[in-house]
Design a protein around this motif. Structure first.
Motif, mmCIF file in Angstrom:
data_model
loop_
_atom_site.group_PDB
_atom_site.id
_atom_site.type_symbol
_atom_site.label_atom_id
_atom_site.label_comp_id
_atom_site.label_asym_id
_atom_site.label_seq_id
_atom_site.Cartn_x
_atom_site.Cartn_y
_atom_site.Cartn_z
ATOM 1 N N PRO A 6 0.822 -1.208 0.000
ATOM 2 C CA PRO A 6 0.000 0.000 0.000
ATOM 3 C C PRO A 6 0.856 1.259 0.000
ATOM 4 O O PRO A 6 1.912 1.306 0.623
ATOM 5 N N THR A 8 -0.883 4.465 0.218
ATOM 6 C CA THR A 8 -1.676 5.502 0.876
ATOM 7 C C THR A 8 -2.425 4.877 2.051
ATOM 8 O O THR A 8 -2.541 3.650 2.163
ATOM 9 N N GLN A 10 -5.554 5.007 2.369
ATOM 10 C CA GLN A 10 -6.715 4.339 1.776
ATOM 11 C C GLN A 10 -6.343 2.928 1.295
ATOM 12 O O GLN A 10 -7.122 1.988 1.474
ATOM 13 N N ASP A 11 -5.154 2.788 0.686
ATOM 14 C CA ASP A 11 -4.686 1.463 0.261
ATOM 15 C C ASP A 11 -4.548 0.535 1.458
ATOM 16 O O ASP A 11 -4.896 -0.644 1.390
ATOM 17 N N THR A 12 -4.038 1.077 2.546
ATOM 18 C CA THR A 12 -3.853 0.276 3.759
ATOM 19 C C THR A 12 -5.194 -0.168 4.313
ATOM 20 O O THR A 12 -5.349 -1.318 4.732
ATOM 21 N N MET A 13 -6.178 0.732 4.290
ATOM 22 C CA MET A 13 -7.512 0.375 4.770
ATOM 23 C C MET A 13 -8.113 -0.716 3.893
ATOM 24 O O MET A 13 -8.753 -1.644 4.394
ATOM 25 N N GLU A 14 -7.894 -0.632 2.606
ATOM 26 C CA GLU A 14 -8.388 -1.660 1.679
ATOM 27 C C GLU A 14 -7.706 -2.996 1.963
ATOM 28 O O GLU A 14 -8.341 -4.048 1.934
ATOM 29 N N LEU A 15 -6.430 -2.958 2.228
ATOM 30 C CA LEU A 15 -5.687 -4.177 2.560
ATOM 31 C C LEU A 15 -6.272 -4.831 3.814
ATOM 32 O O LEU A 15 -6.338 -6.051 3.920
ATOM 33 N N ARG A 17 -9.218 -5.138 4.606
ATOM 34 C CA ARG A 17 -10.464 -5.854 4.312
ATOM 35 C C ARG A 17 -10.211 -7.281 3.819
ATOM 36 O O ARG A 17 -11.141 -8.053 3.653
ATOM 37 N N GLN A 18 -8.943 -7.596 3.575
ATOM 38 C CA GLN A 18 -8.584 -8.945 3.118
ATOM 39 C C GLN A 18 -8.426 -9.876 4.317
ATOM 40 O O GLN A 18 -8.136 -9.422 5.423
#
Length: 76
Positions: A6, A8, A10-15, A17-18
């Motif tokens: 990630p 950003t 936001q990328d970290t938050m998306e990660l 969710r995995q």
């Protein structure tokens, strides 16, 4: 094998969710280290945050994680 790191918050938050796996945890740590460096912050700054009390990790776990973060920082 290449893994998504990630770049950003936001990328970290998306990660996050995995499903949790060693690869996801490693990618999250790598991303946080890269973001910290881009912000001009130091390893000590990051470790201070890792060692802050929170509701997720106990003291022993925070110290263990800080060691992992230190090793990853030095490996990059």
């Amino acid at each position: 094998m290449d893994y998504f790191i990630p770049e950003t918050v936001q990328d970290t938050m998306e990660l996050g969710r995995q499903p949790v796996s060693p690869e996801v945890v490693a990618a999250a740590i790598a991303g946080v280290i890269q973001m910290t460096r881009r912000q001009g912050r130091s390893l000590d700054d990051l470790l201070s945050e890792v060692l802050e009390e929170d509701q997720f990790l106990n003291t022993e776990q925070r110290h263990w994680l800080s060691g992992i973060v230190r090793q990853a920082w030095e490996a990059f």
